[in-house]
Design an enzyme around this catalytic site. Structure first.
Site, PDB file in Angstrom:
ATOM      1  N   LYS A  26      -2.989 -31.832  43.084  1.00 55.26           N
ATOM      2  CA  LYS A  26      -2.041 -30.862  43.625  1.00 55.26           C
ATOM      3  C   LYS A  26      -1.026 -31.543  44.547  1.00 55.26           C
ATOM      4  CE  LYS A  26      -3.655 -26.728  45.012  1.00 55.26           C
ATOM      5  NZ  LYS A  26      -3.024 -25.488  44.560  1.00 55.26           N
ATOM      6  N   ARG A  96      -4.988 -26.093  51.636  1.00 56.26           N
ATOM      7  CA  ARG A  96      -5.612 -26.025  50.307  1.00 56.26           C
ATOM      8  C   ARG A  96      -6.258 -27.344  49.927  1.00 56.26           C
ATOM      9  NH1 ARG A  96      -2.973 -21.787  47.074  1.00 56.26           N
ATOM     10  NH2 ARG A  96      -1.182 -21.060  48.252  1.00 56.26           N
ATOM     11  N   GLY A 105     -11.443 -23.485  41.544  1.00 56.93           N
ATOM     12  CA  GLY A 105     -12.220 -22.520  42.325  1.00 56.93           C
ATOM     13  C   GLY A 105     -13.468 -23.082  42.994  1.00 56.93           C
ATOM     14  N   MET A 107     -13.609 -25.424  45.448  1.00 60.07           N
ATOM     15  CA  MET A 107     -13.480 -25.766  46.871  1.00 60.07           C
ATOM     16  C   MET A 107     -12.670 -24.694  47.596  1.00 60.07           C
ATOM     17  SD  MET A 107     -13.157 -29.870  46.737  1.00 60.07           S
ATOM     18  CE  MET A 107     -11.786 -29.889  45.619  1.00 60.07           C
ATOM     19  N   ARG A 363       1.193 -28.650  36.973  1.00 60.62           N
ATOM     20  CA  ARG A 363       0.182 -29.572  36.418  1.00 60.62           C
ATOM     21  C   ARG A 363       0.258 -29.472  34.909  1.00 60.62           C
ATOM     22  NH1 ARG A 363      -5.025 -26.026  38.406  1.00 60.62           N
ATOM     23  NH2 ARG A 363      -4.375 -24.114  37.401  1.00 60.62           N
ATOM     24  N   HIS A 481     -32.375 -29.758  11.129  1.00 57.89           N
ATOM     25  CA  HIS A 481     -31.970 -29.595   9.736  1.00 57.89           C
ATOM     26  C   HIS A 481     -30.739 -28.700   9.615  1.00 57.89           C
ATOM     27  CE1 HIS A 481     -32.209 -27.591   5.769  1.00 57.89           C
ATOM     28  NE2 HIS A 481     -32.408 -28.836   5.377  1.00 57.89           N
ATOM     29  N   SER A 793     -25.880 -50.949   8.285  1.00 59.09           N
ATOM     30  CA  SER A 793     -25.351 -49.643   8.644  1.00 59.09           C
ATOM     31  C   SER A 793     -26.283 -49.051   9.692  1.00 59.09           C
ATOM     32  CB  SER A 793     -25.273 -48.739   7.418  1.00 59.09           C
ATOM     33  OG  SER A 793     -24.818 -47.461   7.813  1.00 59.09           O
ATOM     34  N   CYS A 860     -23.796 -44.724  10.182  1.00 58.81           N
ATOM     35  CA  CYS A 860     -23.870 -43.524   9.349  1.00 58.81           C
ATOM     36  C   CYS A 860     -24.692 -42.419   9.990  1.00 58.81           C
ATOM     37  CB  CYS A 860     -24.391 -43.866   7.961  1.00 58.81           C
ATOM     38  SG  CYS A 860     -26.063 -44.522   7.973  1.00 58.81           S
ATOM     39  N   TYR A 880     -16.450 -50.021   9.824  1.00 56.88           N
ATOM     40  CA  TYR A 880     -16.190 -48.616   9.495  1.00 56.88           C
ATOM     41  C   TYR A 880     -17.163 -47.690  10.214  1.00 56.88           C
ATOM     42  CZ  TYR A 880     -20.273 -48.708   6.400  1.00 56.88           C
ATOM     43  OH  TYR A 880     -21.550 -48.799   5.916  1.00 56.88           O
TER      44      TYR A 880
END
Ligand code: PEP
Ligand code: MG
Length: 901
Positions: A26, A96, A105, A107, A363, A481, A793, A860, A880
């Protein structure tokens, strides 16, 4: 002495946007706006370092701070033409909080600081509004008592006995006594009497007087803001967001401007572009004669900012453009300046005091996925940002959001979820609930939208899962699953829904004491894990051509290859559409699940339950054509791209008929009695199947299984070569822990290869042989594993399971506790544990490549589709990543971001 204070206002500032660490978000942006010459009420920011020193010294302000505050206040007074604590022209300030990263919200803030018996008359004379002044005064007493005198002092009153509630009660009683409906019905005399009553109550409850001195108020408020860094809410928020305790908060002391002095005053919030759609239109809301909280709190319906921002709901309300055209014009100028400067959409707060515009905050604005995409592409076309920036403007969660049908955010905003679970499969879906796989299929056939509700799912549910629009389970984790399968299909799915109880036989779902029966509607937001009652509207955000253009930019900045985990031709087609450059994992056993799988499944079961090698071979021979066709289709579809085919992996007991009914049908099929079937199932039962007779162990004990699969791969490839195609299979051995296992498999594969080539008259098949690294021992002996492999892999699902000693399927029971306590910052099955398991991986990559410099390395496990894990793989020189088809765009984006970053 180090410097603690940075002033801003009057067209200049001592700080700037790049000083967020010192000034907080801020404060840094207030300074930046002041430097840009925007109308910011003058003020000063006390740095985060000061907060840290204050806390460290047990609540002592550092030496010399008072002089710095005096100097800064004098500067502010000069700019504002008012004086703090002055009887004639009193300046009021707000204090502030504001940390490096926004902690909405969490603090504290105190407004109207500086109002006391000495300054009250001056302010009344200045504003000519006694009512307003006493209203501000009673607000100050309430806020100050609550924030400074109670919370900051660490007083923890019993519920409903806190000072704020007590003062609110006094005000409520007066309104009731006088038969008033609104706060605005209170008279000046009422307000004066209330202020006196408030002060008395503060004294009697908190044991000290509300300070009637501007200086004392100021220092009390600054200290309270600093202390709120260690307030309960702030501390828990930091744990969740993993914000370090050492950051501290800044304190912004800023001249008060009032949006509630008459009808020429107002307050509002605005976004420089529409945060929901990304449309390049100024968007926002405002309220005349109001303070900031009134807009945010939603007590009054705010007015639209401009004529074009009107919607059907607020079309009858006056826009700022119409009500105050001059001020609106100025605000539009501010909007243009800020966007050009920050080169991103800004979220603004403003106040209009008696016709003068003041900017209170700017912001970077939060936005939906759709908006993020549209803004990034628009800003690129406007020449505001370059391609590299475009790539960073859409985070992977936002991209994921766009790829699926969504629950209409507008409807979601107005509805409270009834349950929350893990966001296992993305997107939104609404439908009627059913409790069995069969019903899901039936209802789907009848043209209904269904949500399949289960305690957990098993491979036997697969057809129902396919047919359902969404899946909801009360148990299971992100690699259960249901989660794996749903994610693979890009289907909306929530698992482990907290508080949901499924009574399958009774076809009832209970959530929080409420019962839902078959046919009732539920709506699921699988991206967030939220369950809603009823049928909420859905929207489709895909068909935007900008998506395609965006992904082209992404691919131009990416070197890490992306492959897919795919098992069916449908998966493969989807994956190619989403940019797959190969298959990284073809789980051969998946051909036994789902549509048309009944016959091969029965043959497989016959093979598993064989009593002798002979019997097993016959079963395998019958199974062979199915396996070969399956593989051939995929190799053909992928053409010259690598297809990594993993030999049989799961514990055989997973395939056994479990239900009595299935056992009976199976017995009929085999022509044996059901008792024998049950007995053989019993014999194959394992106590710890995940560490049991699975993976390469199946190949070692039943080489005929591996042989059949290898033959199917090479014959399919040979046939394709004869047809003029170019298949590129890779044979992958799962769950190894010793190179000797690999050598055995390698010898088998080479023998079959030669036999097939000779028999089918093909000169050579371009193939690779390699292993998964998914047990810690395989990782630790990677130098040896690489001797017998052309690729590794990483099977990070099992590797996580084995490294942590955590069951993939049972983590649900305690994950929340572990996350809440911060023992796990992230679910290790979702995001690769770079700190611990990462050591195994880095070591393994290094050792493997030391043995074989051109060793191909991929991943994988489910982590291959997780953005942070993809970035990790990039940094560790992987070739990859492989993930389910619907995660491909996410992996592509994450890979490009890793490079750009
Ligand atoms: C793994 O363990 O990471 C893996 C990909 O194999 P599966 O999930 O099939 O065990
Ligand atoms: Mg595995």
């Amino acid at each position: 002495m180090s410097r603690y204070i940075y002033t801003f206002g009057g067209g200049k500032a001592e700080g700037g946007a790049n000083q967020k660490n010192t000034l907080g978000g801020k404060g840094a942006n207030l300074a930046e706006m002041a430097n840009l010459g925007l109308p910011v009420p003058a003020g000063f920011t006390i740095s985060t370092d000061c907060c840290n020193d204050y806390i460290k010294s047990g609540g002592q302000f550092p030496k010399g701070l008072d002089e710095e505050v005096d100097r800064a206040m004098a500067e502010v007074e000069k700019i504002m033409g008012m004086k703090y604590g002055d009887p004639d022209v009193p300046l009021l300030v707000s204090c502030r909080s504001g940390a490096r990263q926004s902690m909405p919200g969490m603090m504290e803030t105190v407004l109207n600081v500086g109002l006391c018996s000495k300054t009250l008359p001056g302010l009344i004379k200045q504003t000519n509004d006694e009512w307003f002044v006493y209203d501000a005064y009673r607000r100050l007493i309430m806020m100050y008592a609550d924030v400074v005198m109670e919370k900051a002092e660490g007083i923890e009153p019993k519920e409903e006995a806190d000072i704020k509630t007590q003062l609110e009660q006094i005000m409520y009683d007066r309104k009731k006594e006088k038969n008033y409906e609104n706060d605005t019905d209170l008279t000046v005399d009422d307000l004066k009497a209330l202020c006196d009553q408030f002060k008395e109550r503060v004294q009697s409850v908190l044991g000290s007087e509300f300070p009637d001195d501007a200086q004392q108020q100021l220092w009390g408020a600054i200290g309270a803001v600093f202390k709120s860094w260690n307030g309960k809410r702030a501390v828990s928020y930091r744990r969740i967001e993993r914000i370090p305790d050492e950051w501290g908060t800044a304190c912004n002391v800023q001249s008060m401007v009032f949006g509630n002095i008459g009808q020429k005053s107002a307050t509002g919030v605005a976004f420089t572009r529409n945060p929901a759609t990304g449309e390049n239109k100024f968007y926002g809301e405002w309220l005349p004669a109001a303070q900031g909280e009134d807009v945010v709190a939603g007590i009054r319906t705010p007015n639209p900012l401009s004529k074009e921002a009107k919607t059907t709901q607020n079309a009858h309300l006056p826009s700022l453009e119409e009500s105050m055209p001059e001020v609106y014009k100025k605000l539009v100028e501010v909007r243009n300046i800020l966007e050009t400067h920050y080169k991103d959409m800004q979220d603004l707060e403003f106040t209009i005091q008696a016709g003068d515009l003041f900017m209170l905050q700017t912001r970077t604005g939060k936005r939906t996925g759709v908006a993020a995409l549209n803004m990034a592409m628009d800003m690129r076309n406007e020449g505001l940002i370059d391609d590299k920036t475009v790539i960073t403007r859409l985070n992977t969660t936002q991209l994921d959001e766009i790829l699926h049908p969504l629950v209409d955010p507008a409807a979601e905003e107005k509805t409270r979820p009834v349950a929350e679970g893990l966001p296992a499969g993305p997107g939104g879906a609404a439908g009627q609930i059913v409790f069995t796989s069969e019903d899901a299929v039936q209802w789907h056939k009848a043209g209904k939208k269904v949500v399949l509700v289960r305690k957990e799912t098993s491979p036997e549910d697969v057809e129902g899962m396919r047919a359902a629009d969404a899946i909801l389970t009360s148990q299971g984790g992100m690699t259960s699953h249901a989660a794996l399968v749903a994610r693979g299909w890009g289907k909306c799915c929530i698992v482990g829904a907290e508080g949901a109880k499924v009574d399958g036989p009774a076809r009832k779902l209970k959530i929080d004491g409420k019962t839902y029966a078959e046919g009732d509607f539920l709506t699921l937001n699988g991206t967030k894990g939220l369950v809603y009652e009823g049928e909420l509207p859905l929207i489709d955000a895909t068909a935007d051509p900008r998506m395609n253009d965006f992904m082209k930019i992404v691919d131009r900045h990416r070197t890490l290859a992306v492959r897919t985990n795919a098992e069916t031709t449908k998966d493969v087609e989807t994956a190619l559409k989403f940019g797959a450059e190969g298959i990284g994992l073809f789980r051969t056993e998946h051909m036994f699940y789902g549509e048309g799988a009944q016959e091969p499944m029965f043959l497989l079961r016959r093979m598993i339950m064989s009593d002798s090698t002979e019997e097993r071979r016959t079963a395998l021979d019958d199974l062979y054509p199915f396996v070969k066709d399956d593989i051939k289709q995929v190799l053909e579809l992928m053409h010259d791209k690598p297809v990594n085919i993993r030999l049989m992996d799961p514990p055989l007991h997973e395939f056994l008929p479990q239900a009595e009914e299935t056992q009976k049908r199976f017995a009929e099929f085999l022509g044996i009695d059901v008792k024998t079937v049950a007995q053989r199932c019993q014999a194959l039962h394992e106590n710890n199947p995940m560490m049991g007779h699975r993976g390469v162990r199946l190949g070692v004990t039943y080489p005929e299984i591996s042989e059949m699969q290898t033959r199917a791969i090479f014959e399919a490839a040979a046939e394709l070569i004869t047809e003029g195609k170019r298949p590129v299979p890779e044979i992958m051995i799962p769950f190894c822990c010793d190179v000797k296992e690999l050598r055995e498999m390698k010898a088998l594969v080479e023998e079959v290869y030669q036999e097939v080539c000779d028999r089918m008259g093909v000169e050579a098949i371009e193939y690779k042989f390699g292993t998964m690294i998914e047990t810690p021992r395989a990782a630790l002996t990677s130098d040896e594993m690489a001797e017998a492999s052309e690729f590794f892999s990483f099977g990070t699902n099992d590797l996580t399971q084995m490294t942590f000693g955590l069951s993939r399927d049972d983590i649900g029971g305690f994950r929340e506790t572990y996350m809440d306590k911060g023992i796990f910052a992230r679910d290790p099955f979702q995001t690769l544990d770079a700190h611990g398991m990462g050591q195994l991986i880095t070591d393994s990559v290094e050792k493997g490549r030391r043995t074989k410099s051109d060793l191909k390395i991929g991943i994988c496990g489910e982590h291959g589709g997780d953005a942070d894990s993809v970035k990790y793989c990039f940094r560790n020189n992987f070739d990859y990543v492989s993930c389910s088809p619907y995660r491909l765009p996410i992996a592509r984006l994450a890979a490009a971001q890793a490079e750009v970053e």
